[in-house]
Every structure is written in C-alpha cells, then in structure tokens.
Design a protein around this motif. Sequence first.
Motif, PDB file in Angstrom:
ATOM      1  N   LEU A  70     -33.848 -10.725 118.717  1.00 13.38           N
ATOM      2  CA  LEU A  70     -33.420 -10.542 117.943  1.00 13.38           C
ATOM      3  C   LEU A  70     -33.755 -10.582 116.429  1.00 13.38           C
ATOM      4  O   LEU A  70     -33.642 -12.084 116.120  1.00 13.38           O
ATOM      5  CB  LEU A  70     -31.917 -10.087 117.899  1.00 13.38           C
ATOM      6  CG  LEU A  70     -31.339  -9.335 119.253  1.00 13.38           C
ATOM      7  CD1 LEU A  70     -29.802  -9.631 119.145  1.00 13.38           C
ATOM      8  CD2 LEU A  70     -31.742  -8.194 119.943  1.00 13.38           C
ATOM      9  N   ARG A  72     -33.215 -11.013 112.676  1.00 12.65           N
ATOM     10  CA  ARG A  72     -32.088 -11.240 111.557  1.00 12.65           C
ATOM     11  C   ARG A  72     -32.084  -9.746 110.702  1.00 12.65           C
ATOM     12  O   ARG A  72     -30.557  -9.689 110.143  1.00 12.65           O
ATOM     13  CB  ARG A  72     -32.521 -12.677 111.017  1.00 12.65           C
ATOM     14  CG  ARG A  72     -30.972 -13.202 109.779  1.00 12.65           C
ATOM     15  CD  ARG A  72     -30.995 -14.121 108.579  1.00 12.65           C
ATOM     16  NE  ARG A  72     -31.014 -15.015 109.480  1.00 12.65           N
ATOM     17  CZ  ARG A  72     -31.603 -16.488 109.082  1.00 12.65           C
ATOM     18  NH1 ARG A  72     -31.620 -16.939 107.781  1.00 12.65           N
ATOM     19  NH2 ARG A  72     -31.954 -17.196 110.536  1.00 12.65           N
ATOM     20  N   VAL A  75     -29.966  -7.204 112.520  1.00  9.70           N
ATOM     21  CA  VAL A  75     -28.859  -8.234 112.894  1.00  9.70           C
ATOM     22  C   VAL A  75     -28.143  -7.042 111.922  1.00  9.70           C
ATOM     23  O   VAL A  75     -26.806  -6.441 111.486  1.00  9.70           O
ATOM     24  CB  VAL A  75     -28.906  -8.703 112.970  1.00  9.70           C
ATOM     25  CG1 VAL A  75     -27.244  -9.520 113.050  1.00  9.70           C
ATOM     26  CG2 VAL A  75     -28.879  -9.578 114.203  1.00  9.70           C
ATOM     27  N   TYR A 179     -30.256  -5.139 121.517  1.00  9.65           N
ATOM     28  CA  TYR A 179     -29.696  -4.493 119.572  1.00  9.65           C
ATOM     29  C   TYR A 179     -28.525  -3.667 120.255  1.00  9.65           C
ATOM     30  O   TYR A 179     -27.207  -3.619 119.587  1.00  9.65           O
ATOM     31  CB  TYR A 179     -30.778  -4.109 118.486  1.00  9.65           C
ATOM     32  CG  TYR A 179     -31.631  -4.881 118.347  1.00  9.65           C
ATOM     33  CD1 TYR A 179     -31.272  -5.414 117.057  1.00  9.65           C
ATOM     34  CD2 TYR A 179     -32.539  -4.830 118.697  1.00  9.65           C
ATOM     35  CE1 TYR A 179     -32.038  -6.630 116.217  1.00  9.65           C
ATOM     36  CE2 TYR A 179     -33.856  -5.363 117.714  1.00  9.65           C
ATOM     37  CZ  TYR A 179     -33.040  -6.433 116.697  1.00  9.65           C
ATOM     38  OH  TYR A 179     -33.884  -7.486 116.194  1.00  9.65           O
ATOM     39  N   MET A 183     -24.839  -5.540 119.279  1.00  8.07           N
ATOM     40  CA  MET A 183     -24.276  -5.183 117.992  1.00  8.07           C
ATOM     41  C   MET A 183     -23.267  -3.786 118.150  1.00  8.07           C
ATOM     42  O   MET A 183     -22.272  -4.009 117.310  1.00  8.07           O
ATOM     43  CB  MET A 183     -25.776  -4.906 117.588  1.00  8.07           C
ATOM     44  CG  MET A 183     -26.655  -6.134 116.618  1.00  8.07           C
ATOM     45  SD  MET A 183     -25.846  -7.596 115.866  1.00  8.07           S
ATOM     46  CE  MET A 183     -25.488  -6.465 114.559  1.00  8.07           C
TER      47      MET A 183
END
Length: 251
Positions: A70, A72, A75, A179, A183
């Motif tokens: 992942l 940043r 995110v 993701y 998330m």
Amino acid sequence: MNLLEQFILFLVSLVANTFSAFSGGGAGLIQFPVLIFLGLTFGVALATHKVASVALGIGAVLRYFRTSRLERQFVWLMLLAGVPGVVLGGSVILLVPDRWAEIALGLLTGGLGIYSMLKAQLGQSYDPINRSRRGFYIGGLVLFFLGFLNGSLTSGTGLFVTIWLVLWFGMDYQRAVAYTLTMVGLFWNGSGAITLGILGDIRWDWLPALLLGSLIGGYLGAHLALKHGNRWIKRAFEVVTLLISVKLIWG
C-alpha cells in the motif's frame, strides 16, 4: 439468541465476508438480508451489519500486513476523501427511502460486472495512471461519492471502490482489493458504524457471531486473493457484481 441462531449467524458472516474479501466487496449481499430475515428492521440491521463489517477489515489487515504494498498517498486519499462521504451517507440514509437508489445502484453494479467481462485484460497488470494533482483531485471526488454510497447503502459499494482504483489509477485487481479491504473494510465501515450507532440502534447481542465470522472470513478471503492472483479475483468480482445487481433490482 440461542446457540443455533448464533451458529447460523456465524456461518452466514463467514461465507459472506470470505467472498467479499476475495472479490473486493459485496458482504452485504448475503449478510444484510439475513439480518432482516431474522427480524431486524432496516435501520438496526444496517447499523449492526456495519459494525460487524469492521472485523472484515481487521481480518484482511492481519493477512496483508506482511505482504502489503500500500502506498501512503492512496491511504491518505481514501481516508480524507472517503470517510467524510461515509459519515454524510450514514447521516442521510435513516431519513429517506432508498428503493430507487438501490435500483439505480443495481443497474450500475451490473454494468460494472459486464464491462469487466468484456475487457479481458482489465486489472491484470499494474499500469499507474492519473498520478498528477488533477488525477488525485478527480479520484478523490469520486471516492467521496463512493464513501457516501458506502455509508447509505449496504451491498456492493466496496466493489465500486475496487473497480475505480483499477480504471482510474491503473491498479491490478489484487492491489485494488488490498486497498478496498483495508481502507474500506476497516476505516470506512468503522466510520459508518459509529455514525449509525449514534443515530440509530445496534443489536449488540448478535455481534459476537457476526464479528467472529467477519474476522475469519476477512483473513481467509485475503489469503485466497493473494494466493490465486488477478485472474481469479477478476472472475469473482464479475460474479459478485452480477449477483448484487440482481439482488438490488429485485429486492
């Protein structure tokens, strides 16, 4: 609830979240209708489902922790753009009827599945695109809208996030699902659970079985996604989108 009913809830949650974690969304296709069938009202079932779905994200994070790639920037994009949409959607859904929205979402979801079927190489390789400031602005705006849908509807919104990451940012399915699970499963669903918990009611005595099934299902589905790769994830995505489309249109 008696032990048999708790066991049924656990099995439903396990199956729903395993498929969801493997295909990139869709746990509500099975889990949410079962909660209503067992006697919960729409609002209570939605809030209870959202709380249980947080464990899906936790289970996926536990599996992806060692192999995650992942970035940043994504995110933060999914947090800053998606979470406000989730809170807004969760605040609105308890005030308005949602039948027409479900039909429209069902048609769009089915269209995504058919589009993916027609594009044989879609999401099979990682080809980064739209990484400029403009690309992130547009991507974030759509993620805000998808967050709103996530907070207000129950089935298939994680699939929209998966396909958007593939189409707009050029991710492969495996990366996009990672993701979505981490998330959306953890942070978006957590925000929605808090919002609906404050504004509505949650059946706390139903949650142990649902949480356990979601946790194990999230881990198992993430493991299958990592093991089988993009082509199997793509096929699972297409099957789940079409099933959710039918469920949303015909109720």
